[in-house]
Structure formats: C-alpha cells, structure tokens
Design a protein around this motif. Sequence first.
Motif, mmCIF file in Angstrom:
data_model
loop_
_atom_site.group_PDB
_atom_site.id
_atom_site.type_symbol
_atom_site.label_atom_id
_atom_site.label_comp_id
_atom_site.label_asym_id
_atom_site.label_seq_id
_atom_site.Cartn_x
_atom_site.Cartn_y
_atom_site.Cartn_z
ATOM 1 N N ARG A 1 -33.709 27.408 35.452
ATOM 2 C CA ARG A 1 -32.978 26.552 34.504
ATOM 3 C C ARG A 1 -33.939 25.771 33.624
ATOM 4 N N ASP A 2 -34.959 25.191 34.245
ATOM 5 C CA ASP A 2 -35.916 24.389 33.477
ATOM 6 C C ASP A 2 -36.667 25.251 32.469
ATOM 7 N N ALA B 1 -33.234 26.382 40.071
ATOM 8 C CA ALA B 1 -33.613 25.133 39.407
ATOM 9 C C ALA B 1 -34.817 25.347 38.482
ATOM 10 N N LYS B 2 -35.799 26.115 38.954
ATOM 11 C CA LYS B 2 -36.975 26.394 38.121
ATOM 12 C C LYS B 2 -36.602 27.257 36.913
ATOM 13 N N GLY C 1 -28.049 21.884 48.283
ATOM 14 C CA GLY C 1 -29.251 22.088 47.485
ATOM 15 C C GLY C 1 -28.956 22.076 45.996
ATOM 16 N N ALA C 2 -27.834 22.685 45.613
ATOM 17 C CA ALA C 2 -27.449 22.686 44.202
ATOM 18 C C ALA C 2 -27.172 21.268 43.721
ATOM 19 N N ARG D 1 -28.449 18.462 44.858
ATOM 20 C CA ARG D 1 -29.718 17.736 44.747
ATOM 21 C C ARG D 1 -30.465 18.100 43.466
ATOM 22 N N ASN D 2 -30.301 19.338 43.030
ATOM 23 C CA ASN D 2 -31.028 19.799 41.848
ATOM 24 C C ASN D 2 -30.212 19.703 40.562
ATOM 25 N N VAL E 1 -32.079 28.438 45.706
ATOM 26 C CA VAL E 1 -31.761 27.198 44.991
ATOM 27 C C VAL E 1 -32.972 26.713 44.207
ATOM 28 N N ASP E 2 -34.138 26.748 44.841
ATOM 29 C CA ASP E 2 -35.357 26.321 44.147
ATOM 30 C C ASP E 2 -35.632 27.215 42.938
ATOM 31 N N LYS F 1 -32.349 28.463 50.566
ATOM 32 C CA LYS F 1 -33.109 27.350 49.990
ATOM 33 C C LYS F 1 -34.071 27.851 48.910
ATOM 34 N N LEU G 1 -27.368 21.179 39.731
ATOM 35 C CA LEU G 1 -26.792 22.438 39.274
ATOM 36 C C LEU G 1 -25.273 22.334 39.275
#
Length: 406
Positions: free
Chosen positions: A393-394, A390-391, A314-315, A317-318, A386-387, A383, A320
């Motif tokens: 971070r943005d 990612a959010k 997952g990391a 894919r995003n 991970v989501d 999961k 990270l």
Amino acid sequence: MNLAMARPDIHDRIHAQRKLRLAQGRIRTRRSISRRDGVRLELDGRWLTGFCSNDYLGLSQQFEVIAALQDAAGREGAGSTASHLVCGHHSVHEQLEREMADWLGYPRALLFDSGFMANLAVQQALLSEETDICVQDRLNHASLLDASRLAGCRLRRYPHLDSEGAMRQLKNTADGAAMLVTDGVFSMDGDIAPLRSLSLVARMQEALFYVDDAHGIGVIGEHGRGCVADAGLGVKEVPLQLATLGKALGSHGAVVVGEDALIQHLAETARPYIYTTALPAAQAAASLAAVKLARRDHWRRDKLTELIASFREGARRNGLELMASETPIQPLLCGDEATVMALSATLEQSGFLVSAIRPPTVPEGKARLRVTLSALHTLEQVKALVDAIAKARDVVLYQKSLNTVA
C-alpha cells in the motif's frame, strides 16, 4: 432494392467490446499453476503463498480425500458414462446425497455437476410461468441471477441485505408463484445474509425461500452446517438449500437439499439434471470422504477462527480498510482498478498470490483484494501477508503521488 438493414457482424462486435475492455484496463488473463503443495503453489517458475482459493478447510489435498478418489477410480473408471436417469447413477452418488442430507438436517438431497447448474435447475423447474417471480439480493451470485433470466420468470432485486426491500418487491407482484433467493455468505463481500428476517418475509408473502450457501457450508456454525442451521432455521423455513462441494469441501459438484417433494420434482423435471452426464463416481467418493472429515475435524474451523481474528487485528493495526466479514473471505477495499491491480502485482513480487477483483464482478469504485484464508495457513503466514499488504500500500500510494506531481 433491398432496404433491409445489414445484420451486425459478430466479429466487429467482439472487436469493439475487446477494445473497450482494453481501454478500461479490464482484460482478464488465465495463469497456469504448475504444482500445488498445501497453500503453496508454483506459478511461472516461482513458489508463492496463495491467499485466493476457496479451499477453506484445506481438504482438496487431504490424504483421505485423495485416497478415496484414487480407489474409486481404480474400481469404477474415470467417468460415469451416462446421466443419472440412464445408468450413470452409482451407489456412491446415493451415499453422498444421504450424507449431505443427514449433515444438514434435510429429508433428501440431489447431486449436480456444479452450483451453476443446480441454481438453474431449481429455478427452471419451479418458476416455469411468465407470471412467476424470483426476488433476489442485488449482490447474489451470477448463477442465481442468470438462472432467473434463463427460467423465463420475472427477476426483481432488492438492496443488499435489505429484508424490507425484499418485502416490498414481493408485495408488488402477487399474481404468480414466488421465490425469495439469497446467498448465505456473499462471495465478494464475505458478509452473511439476514436469514431469519428473510425467512419471515418469505412466509408472510407465501414465497419459497431458497438459500445458496456455497461459501457457508463446512465453515459457518456448529459442525460446519452452514448459515441456515447457524440462524436456527431448517427445512420448514428454508425448504431448499444449495451446498457446493468445491469450496470448503475441496472437491467438485453441488448438492441441493430440501423437502422430499421438491427434490423429487427436481429429479424428474430439472433439465440440467436430466440432460447431463453424472459426476464420475470417483469424484463423488472424494466428496463423501471430504464431508465426513468436515463433520469430524472441528479443529479446522477453530483454526480458521484464529486466523481470521489475527488477520483482522493486523489489518486494523496497519490502517487497512477491511469490509465487515467474520468469514474466511476478507475483502480489502482499494477503490479504483489501477490501485488494486498494482497492489496485487506488488504482493506477487513479495511472494503472495492475492486476487484483484474488479468491476463488473463488483460495483464501480469498489475494486478490492479478495483475501481468503484456509485452515492450512499458519499464523506466521497470515502475519507476513498483513505486513506485505501494508508495505505494498505504501509503495503504491507513493508511486501515485509521484505520478500526480508529474
């Protein structure tokens, strides 16, 4: 006329040091957990999903472990009442030592109140001369580094995971007894020491090889026997090894396993063993139950393997930036301290507790989120984390860009 310089005032010193920490944004604060329920914990009135404990196998709240603690406390009381060499050594301490030695394939074991005390005991008892040397990985745990300083031996450090660097340090000091020391799994990076090559270095340089496998025992290798066994090594190559009881085993304390003569020497001379109260019998009983479960419940390690793979995929894919770790310790590099603190705070707002690790615990510019996984986590929770990362971070990058423009 007294021309002697005035002594530095301790209060002035600590005030100046705190002022510097404030300026650097490095003030550390304790936070009180109200309740725990598996990987969920209540903090400041909110329930969060924790991804920062070392309870890798999920044994700290396991029914059989708690029942063993309660039963032994009911029979033996809350404390051991004395040191091991007076009247504090209980039969359950003996059972725990024998179980650990049998599990890890060593002749004998010795129980300590903590890994910090065990590491100090080993070095103080075996490196007693000023000409003795302890050669250590630069990223070894603080307890190993402090132990060398307190033991009074010479401390030499080699670059992280660099067996040739260890060889050079040992070659340059040949006049005293020598010990080569490394973590098995490094607690902030999650990577594993090159134990086979280091054991060869130790043998060639006639140094005693000591491995602190606090984060490997219970998790790494067949039957969870740790990094030493997984590398195909044993008591001949690694005469002394540390296993803590407060990480994957979910309890408290530590055990040093090793050659019979070395363990006997520690029991007779190590100050942190002789001059401290023994662990309560109830705590040893809980640890004994946890060890038996760790040996028996292979599904816990299988579950961890699945969760680690899911998190890393997952990391990836995003986008990270994870460090190279195949252990339950999954550090996410963030660079500067402001970024990692903002990420941790944003994750907490999203319902996840993940520790921000900053200097001096890690090198300058290497601040990170230290994500740790437990066999009690679900794939859905991983999961979701991970989501959320990612959010977060943005959001943090967007806020930084606004600050830059302003």
